[in-house]
Design a protein around this motif. Structure first.
Motif, PDB file in Angstrom:
ATOM      1  N   TYR A 251       0.850  -1.191   0.000  1.00 19.11           N
ATOM      2  CA  TYR A 251       0.000   0.000   0.000  1.00 19.11           C
ATOM      3  C   TYR A 251       0.890   1.246   0.000  1.00 19.11           C
ATOM      4  O   TYR A 251       1.569   1.535   0.983  1.00 19.11           O
ATOM      5  CB  TYR A 251      -0.907  -0.009   1.223  1.00 19.11           C
ATOM      6  CG  TYR A 251      -1.771  -1.253   1.311  1.00 19.11           C
ATOM      7  CD1 TYR A 251      -3.012  -1.315   0.674  1.00 19.11           C
ATOM      8  CD2 TYR A 251      -1.330  -2.379   2.013  1.00 19.11           C
ATOM      9  CE1 TYR A 251      -3.798  -2.457   0.742  1.00 19.11           C
ATOM     10  CE2 TYR A 251      -2.107  -3.521   2.090  1.00 19.11           C
ATOM     11  CZ  TYR A 251      -3.338  -3.556   1.453  1.00 19.11           C
ATOM     12  OH  TYR A 251      -4.111  -4.697   1.516  1.00 19.11           O
ATOM     13  N   ASN A 254       1.051   6.522  -3.907  1.00 15.78           N
ATOM     14  CA  ASN A 254       0.438   6.768  -5.209  1.00 15.78           C
ATOM     15  C   ASN A 254      -0.318   5.580  -5.773  1.00 15.78           C
ATOM     16  O   ASN A 254      -1.058   5.726  -6.753  1.00 15.78           O
ATOM     17  CB  ASN A 254       1.511   7.178  -6.226  1.00 15.78           C
ATOM     18  CG  ASN A 254       2.247   8.430  -5.817  1.00 15.78           C
ATOM     19  OD1 ASN A 254       1.657   9.337  -5.220  1.00 15.78           O
ATOM     20  ND2 ASN A 254       3.532   8.491  -6.125  1.00 15.78           N
ATOM     21  N   TYR A 271      -3.620   2.735  -9.343  1.00 15.07           N
ATOM     22  CA  TYR A 271      -3.148   4.078  -9.033  1.00 15.07           C
ATOM     23  C   TYR A 271      -4.275   4.912  -8.425  1.00 15.07           C
ATOM     24  O   TYR A 271      -5.466   4.684  -8.700  1.00 15.07           O
ATOM     25  CB  TYR A 271      -2.611   4.763 -10.282  1.00 15.07           C
ATOM     26  CG  TYR A 271      -1.287   4.187 -10.752  1.00 15.07           C
ATOM     27  CD1 TYR A 271      -0.090   4.642 -10.209  1.00 15.07           C
ATOM     28  CD2 TYR A 271      -1.247   3.186 -11.707  1.00 15.07           C
ATOM     29  CE1 TYR A 271       1.126   4.118 -10.626  1.00 15.07           C
ATOM     30  CE2 TYR A 271      -0.039   2.647 -12.131  1.00 15.07           C
ATOM     31  CZ  TYR A 271       1.140   3.116 -11.579  1.00 15.07           C
ATOM     32  OH  TYR A 271       2.342   2.577 -11.979  1.00 15.07           O
ATOM     33  N   LYS A 272      -3.903   5.882  -7.599  1.00 18.51           N
ATOM     34  CA  LYS A 272      -4.915   6.686  -6.902  1.00 18.51           C
ATOM     35  C   LYS A 272      -5.704   7.585  -7.850  1.00 18.51           C
ATOM     36  O   LYS A 272      -6.777   8.080  -7.494  1.00 18.51           O
ATOM     37  CB  LYS A 272      -4.268   7.509  -5.792  1.00 18.51           C
ATOM     38  CG  LYS A 272      -3.353   8.628  -6.231  1.00 18.51           C
ATOM     39  CD  LYS A 272      -2.826   9.385  -5.013  1.00 18.51           C
ATOM     40  CE  LYS A 272      -1.908  10.537  -5.388  1.00 18.51           C
ATOM     41  NZ  LYS A 272      -1.387  11.230  -4.188  1.00 18.51           N
TER      42      LYS A 272
END
Length: 340
Positions: A251, A254, A271-272
């Motif tokens: 975790y 980004n 991806y975030k």
């Protein structure tokens, strides 16, 4: 280029399914001798590979001109046999866990240094394609700061893998030393060090014997903290009655990396920003059918010897990974966290 003469000491499943086939396929090695205290097994394997069979490793080392030795014995014999081979002037690839104590690890490292020989420990998880790609993504900063992780290695137990089935040495403390944590957990400890590029500094754990008949652990969960403050869990189990689980999830700032957690994609990066990247990099080596067949451990070991360079998983690296597991065992026994 020189052809290296190989001896394999211990002719159980790991030797038969990994070391011997990979040495046979390697263009720079020839299998000269094998050794196992069970004479029938030694002779059977020797015949298969055109080698000479021994039941005493010291006789093998004294009589044969050997360049490389793989030590594939029960855990309790890893250190003494490796040290004997190093002192005899052979390079050594020792199966994991490296040894049964910090003192044994240090003695192995010292023996290799004094003899000027290569000592490598057989942690194959570093050479899995998805793990190599994940390490690259982390190292380049693509994932950003890593906040946490969880990694697990579990299957139904060594009775489905070991040549001796339910009577395997894996379940006997005097030969195995530790159970699932030595068989599986130490692999994941080494993998985390490789992926994160930093050391574990504190360990807490619950280590139990609940699923198997034996006097070693078969289920364990450890909580690890690294030097930069990353915290996560490591699970090792012989009680997974369905499919083997060899997954790791990281975790990050980004993105989230899911390794060996999907049947089709060995690495998935979420991806975030909402983007998902899926990598097909081949399956991880597994006892289940369809897994990777070449561990790449033998190739790295042989290349290190031929090129005269330190192996990717040296004795010191093997010691550092085992030390995490030793700390977990101590944490469980004492009910407190252990600082490394």
């Amino acid at each position: 280029m020189k052809t290296l003469r190989v001896a394999v000491i211990g002719c159980g499943s790991i030797a038969q399914h990994r070391h011997l086939p990979e040495y046979e396929q390697n263009p720079h090695t020839t299998i000269v001798a094998v050794c196992d205290p069970v004479e029938e097994r030694a002779k059977k394997v020797a015949k298969l590979y055109g080698a000479i069979a021994y039941t005493d490793h010291m006789q093998l080392l004294e009589k044969e001109e050997i360049d490389l030795v793989s030590v594939c014995t029960p855990n309790a014999y890893h250190a003494p046999i490796s040290i004997d081979a190093l002192k005899a002037g052979t390079h050594v690839l020792c199966e994991k866990p490296m040894a049964t104590s910090a003192e044994e690890c240090e003695a192995m490292i010292k023996a290799a240094e004094e003899a000027g020989m290569c000592l490598m420990i057989g942690h194959n998880q570093r050479f899995v394609s998805s793990h190599e790609k994940a390490r690259q993504l982390i190292a380049t900063g693509d994932i950003g700061k890593i906040y946490s992780f969880r990694t697990t290695f579990g299957h139904g137990g060594p009775e489905g893998w070991s040549v001796d089935g339910e009577n395997s040495w894996f379940f006997k403390k005097d030969q195995a030393f530790i159970g699932a944590m030595g068989d599986l957990g130490v692999h994941k400890a080494d993998l985390l060090r490789y992926l994160l590029g930093e050391e574990v500094v504190e360990v807490g754990a619950f280590v139990t014997t609940s699923a198997k008949q034996g006097d070693v652990d078969d289920n364990a969960v450890a909580i690890l903290k690294t030097e930069s403050g990353i915290v996560g869990t490591l699970t090792a189990s012989w009680s997974y009655v369905a499919k083997e689980d060899n997954s790791t999830i990281l975790y990050g700032e980004n993105a989230i990396l899911r390794l060996e957690d999907d049947p089709h994609y060995s690495l998935i990066v979420h991806y975030k920003n909402g983007e998902t990247v899926k990598y097909e990099l081949g399956q991880i080596q597994s006892n289940d059918e369809g897994g990777q067949t070449d561990s790449r451990v033998i190739a790295h070991f042989v290349n290190s010897v031929l090129e005269g360079k330190e192996p990717p998983i040296s004795g010191k690296e093997g010691y550092a990974s085992l030390n995490i597991i030793l700390a977990a065992m101590e944490a469980s026994r004492t009910g407190r966290t252990i600082k490394l």
